[in-house]
Design a protein around this motif. Sequence first.
Motif, PDB file in Angstrom:
ATOM      1  N   VAL A  70      54.398  55.756  41.129  1.00  0.00           N
ATOM      2  CA  VAL A  70      53.199  55.937  40.534  1.00  0.00           C
ATOM      3  C   VAL A  70      52.040  55.479  41.073  1.00  0.00           C
ATOM      4  N   MET A  71      50.956  56.377  41.441  1.00  0.00           N
ATOM      5  CA  MET A  71      49.906  55.743  42.250  1.00  0.00           C
ATOM      6  C   MET A  71      48.917  55.977  41.102  1.00  0.00           C
ATOM      7  N   ILE A  72      48.116  54.927  41.085  1.00  0.00           N
ATOM      8  CA  ILE A  72      46.945  55.131  39.993  1.00  0.00           C
ATOM      9  C   ILE A  72      45.455  55.044  40.845  1.00  0.00           C
ATOM     10  N   PHE A  73      44.766  56.179  40.437  1.00  0.00           N
ATOM     11  CA  PHE A  73      43.580  56.311  41.373  1.00  0.00           C
ATOM     12  C   PHE A  73      42.399  56.009  40.487  1.00  0.00           C
ATOM     13  N   MET A  74      41.249  55.792  41.215  1.00  0.00           N
ATOM     14  CA  MET A  74      40.036  55.649  40.545  1.00  0.00           C
ATOM     15  C   MET A  74      38.836  55.842  41.310  1.00  0.00           C
ATOM     16  N   PRO A  75      37.865  56.498  40.720  1.00  0.00           N
ATOM     17  CA  PRO A  75      36.904  56.966  41.515  1.00  0.00           C
ATOM     18  C   PRO A  75      36.316  55.512  42.403  1.00  0.00           C
ATOM     19  N   ASP A  76      35.739  55.644  43.482  1.00  0.00           N
ATOM     20  CA  ASP A  76      34.772  54.599  44.159  1.00  0.00           C
ATOM     21  C   ASP A  76      33.913  54.066  43.297  1.00  0.00           C
ATOM     22  N   GLY A  77      33.510  52.841  42.988  1.00  0.00           N
ATOM     23  CA  GLY A  77      32.547  52.366  42.102  1.00  0.00           C
ATOM     24  C   GLY A  77      32.834  51.923  40.959  1.00  0.00           C
ATOM     25  N   THR A  78      34.220  52.060  40.724  1.00  0.00           N
ATOM     26  CA  THR A  78      34.775  51.481  39.316  1.00  0.00           C
ATOM     27  C   THR A  78      34.443  49.945  39.241  1.00  0.00           C
ATOM     28  N   ARG A  79      34.410  49.475  38.257  1.00  0.00           N
ATOM     29  CA  ARG A  79      33.886  48.159  37.954  1.00  0.00           C
ATOM     30  C   ARG A  79      34.940  47.419  37.178  1.00  0.00           C
ATOM     31  N   TYR A  80      34.866  46.336  37.298  1.00  0.00           N
ATOM     32  CA  TYR A  80      35.865  45.042  36.482  1.00  0.00           C
ATOM     33  C   TYR A  80      35.214  45.112  35.065  1.00  0.00           C
ATOM     34  N   ASN A  81      36.073  45.121  34.079  1.00  0.00           N
ATOM     35  CA  ASN A  81      35.755  44.878  32.845  1.00  0.00           C
ATOM     36  C   ASN A  81      36.781  43.922  32.195  1.00  0.00           C
ATOM     37  N   GLN A  82      36.743  42.641  32.087  1.00  0.00           N
ATOM     38  CA  GLN A  82      37.762  41.678  31.941  1.00  0.00           C
ATOM     39  C   GLN A  82      38.312  41.802  30.429  1.00  0.00           C
ATOM     40  N   ALA A  83      37.317  41.967  29.408  1.00  0.00           N
ATOM     41  CA  ALA A  83      37.702  42.083  28.092  1.00  0.00           C
ATOM     42  C   ALA A  83      38.601  43.109  27.581  1.00  0.00           C
ATOM     43  N   GLN A  84      38.596  44.212  28.552  1.00  0.00           N
ATOM     44  CA  GLN A  84      39.419  45.516  28.077  1.00  0.00           C
ATOM     45  C   GLN A  84      40.866  44.879  28.242  1.00  0.00           C
ATOM     46  N   ALA A  85      41.327  44.017  29.272  1.00  0.00           N
ATOM     47  CA  ALA A  85      42.570  43.762  29.556  1.00  0.00           C
ATOM     48  C   ALA A  85      42.594  42.538  30.248  1.00  0.00           C
ATOM     49  N   PRO A  86      42.666  41.285  29.821  1.00  0.00           N
ATOM     50  CA  PRO A  86      42.235  40.085  30.231  1.00  0.00           C
ATOM     51  C   PRO A  86      42.995  39.519  31.370  1.00  0.00           C
ATOM     52  N   ASN A  87      44.725  40.004  31.332  1.00  0.00           N
ATOM     53  CA  ASN A  87      45.578  39.187  31.965  1.00  0.00           C
ATOM     54  C   ASN A  87      46.307  40.111  32.938  1.00  0.00           C
TER      55      ASN A  87
END
Length: 294
Positions: free
Chosen positions: A253-270
């Motif tokens: 499984v390869m999971i792709f994201m558009p360039d520019g995606t940012r980190y958002n820790q609270a969504q999944a901290p660990n």
Amino acid sequence: MRRGTPQIGAMQAISAEEREQFYRDGYLRFGRVLSDEQVARLRSALERTIREELERDDFSDLPPEFAFGHRRKGSSNQAPRAIHQFVNMWKVVPEFQELLHNQAIVCAVGALMDGAPVRLWHDQVISKPPGDNAKFAFHHDYYFWPLDRPLMISCWLALDDATPENGCMHVIPGSHRDPRYQPAGCDLTDDLHLSPAPLGPGAAASLYDEARTWDADRAKPVPLKAGECMFHHCLNYHMTPRNVTDRQRRAHVMIFMPDGTRYNQAQAPNHPCTSTLGLSDGDVLEDPNFPLCG
Ligand SMILES: O=C(O)CCC(=O)C(=O)O
């Protein structure tokens, strides 16, 4: 075999009907992207990797996330698992790294993302070995990922023939657009894939817990031959039933994201792919841990 057409441009790699189907249903059965020889090479690379890891005493040269989701030599936890994971194969095994340059896959994802440069969030082998696996309950993937926008697209690539009996993917068409399945505040407009709105951190949707108890008959199976792939949207609900056969069920499984995606820790901290990187909210995910693909 499906072929990417990078010289013509990413938008050519997928038809208008396929694109419409992906955004209507939240998944797309795409077809064959690897030859039998390529599949055999990946299977033997995986077998070699598992064998070598079981013989190791020192893991310090492996990325920390690689340990997540499977048992190593001497592991005290022998409880059965729904799935066995080998996270970030691309960092460890050259045969899997090559897949980041598979033109059929990357051009199709680029076209689904409207031509955005495509980065890898992470990859993983997921297997359900006979006799050592269980139902992997309904979920959507974004809930587990510390990323700012629900724009990720996964390529689920069969390394064995995948059927309902050995635990192929089962999806709920349209669930990525259905407010009952999605966290409060999630933007489900027609331009979902372009929406910049972040979701509420970790907020579960009204059907989230209930859906985890559902059986596979609530969903549509997506059987695939080895070497074929499907794409699924990160808000699409899916599950895999227990492998009740004596056959392997391995997928990459390869999971792709558009360039520019940012980190958002609270969504999944660990999350194992980010927990050791020292990222701060708003940091753009980039090289070397999240490579551009193509
Ligand atoms: O392969 C499996 O059994 C589960 C895959 C899955 O949930 C995913 O790719 O998001």
